[in-house]
Design a protein around this motif. Sequence first.
Motif, PDB file in Angstrom:
ATOM      1  N   CYS A   1      11.049 -10.773   2.903  1.00  0.00           N
ATOM      2  CA  CYS A   1      11.209 -11.414   4.201  1.00  0.00           C
ATOM      3  C   CYS A   1      11.238 -12.939   4.047  1.00  0.00           C
ATOM      4  O   CYS A   1      12.077 -13.616   4.656  1.00  0.00           O
ATOM      5  N   MET A   2      10.351 -13.472   3.205  1.00  0.00           N
ATOM      6  CA  MET A   2      10.328 -14.917   2.991  1.00  0.00           C
ATOM      7  C   MET A   2      11.656 -15.386   2.397  1.00  0.00           C
ATOM      8  O   MET A   2      12.197 -16.406   2.820  1.00  0.00           O
ATOM      9  N   ARG A   3      12.188 -14.623   1.444  1.00  0.00           N
ATOM     10  CA  ARG A   3      13.485 -14.983   0.857  1.00  0.00           C
ATOM     11  C   ARG A   3      14.594 -14.933   1.909  1.00  0.00           C
ATOM     12  O   ARG A   3      15.471 -15.788   1.948  1.00  0.00           O
ATOM     13  N   GLU A   4      14.549 -13.906   2.767  1.00  0.00           N
ATOM     14  CA  GLU A   4      15.550 -13.791   3.833  1.00  0.00           C
ATOM     15  C   GLU A   4      15.478 -14.973   4.799  1.00  0.00           C
ATOM     16  O   GLU A   4      16.447 -15.281   5.483  1.00  0.00           O
ATOM     17  N   HIS A   5      14.321 -15.627   4.841  1.00  0.00           N
ATOM     18  CA  HIS A   5      14.148 -16.791   5.715  1.00  0.00           C
ATOM     19  C   HIS A   5      14.193 -18.099   4.932  1.00  0.00           C
ATOM     20  O   HIS A   5      13.704 -19.135   5.391  1.00  0.00           O
ATOM     21  N   GLY A   6      14.766 -18.066   3.723  1.00  0.00           N
ATOM     22  CA  GLY A   6      15.042 -19.284   2.991  1.00  0.00           C
ATOM     23  C   GLY A   6      13.978 -19.781   2.039  1.00  0.00           C
ATOM     24  O   GLY A   6      14.103 -20.880   1.508  1.00  0.00           O
TER      25      GLY A   6
ATOM     26  N   ALA B   1      10.528 -25.165   7.051  1.00  0.00           N
ATOM     27  CA  ALA B   1      11.188 -23.872   6.791  1.00  0.00           C
ATOM     28  C   ALA B   1      10.172 -22.842   6.297  1.00  0.00           C
ATOM     29  O   ALA B   1      10.248 -21.666   6.657  1.00  0.00           O
TER      30      ALA B   1
ATOM     31  N   GLN C   1       8.145 -21.697   9.319  1.00  0.00           N
ATOM     32  CA  GLN C   1       8.924 -20.778  10.152  1.00  0.00           C
ATOM     33  C   GLN C   1       9.021 -19.401   9.494  1.00  0.00           C
ATOM     34  O   GLN C   1       8.884 -18.372  10.158  1.00  0.00           O
ATOM     35  N   ALA C   2       9.266 -19.374   8.189  1.00  0.00           N
ATOM     36  CA  ALA C   2       9.362 -18.098   7.471  1.00  0.00           C
ATOM     37  C   ALA C   2       8.021 -17.371   7.513  1.00  0.00           C
ATOM     38  O   ALA C   2       7.979 -16.160   7.730  1.00  0.00           O
TER      39      ALA C   2
ATOM     40  N   ALA D   1       7.597 -15.777  10.801  1.00  0.00           N
ATOM     41  CA  ALA D   1       8.499 -14.631  10.960  1.00  0.00           C
ATOM     42  C   ALA D   1       8.057 -13.424  10.128  1.00  0.00           C
ATOM     43  O   ALA D   1       8.372 -12.289  10.470  1.00  0.00           O
ATOM     44  N   CYS D   2       7.326 -13.662   9.052  1.00  0.00           N
ATOM     45  CA  CYS D   2       6.990 -12.589   8.109  1.00  0.00           C
ATOM     46  C   CYS D   2       5.514 -12.180   8.139  1.00  0.00           C
ATOM     47  O   CYS D   2       5.097 -11.346   7.336  1.00  0.00           O
TER      48      CYS D   2
END
Length: 133
Positions: free
Chosen positions: A40-45, A69, A72-73, A76-77
């Motif tokens: 998930c963290m990778r998907e959010h950059g 960033a 935010q990640a 989101a995760c």
Amino acid sequence: MRILLALTGVLALAACGSSTDTPPAAPTNTAGDGRQLAQCMREHGVDMPDPDPNGKLGDTSQIQRDNPAFKQAMNACKQFLPYGGDLSKADPKMVDQLRGFTKCLREHGLDVPDPDPNAADLGLGSMANIDRD
């Protein structure tokens, strides 16, 4: 963010110690899911390595935790963190184990607080600043 940092600190310093997606509002995922968190963290950059088979994260020293960033990640995760990122919902037995852990760290020269069972990060956010090298 502080929760991940506290958890990372606890996991990375564990030498002193002798799934399902769950909405953050009602976490039942008490163990968290490190692989899903990393994905998930990778998907959010955020370039985060997968944990090893024992659940220990690889080298995360290159992650810029103050970067917006990253924050935010992390937000989101957070459902992939233990207890959905709210460690105040942790089992009292885990809090007792963390008390023993922080005592051990202090006995070995690190200035860390005891866990605060009423704080979402158990009051261990300051452990993120510990030099793990």
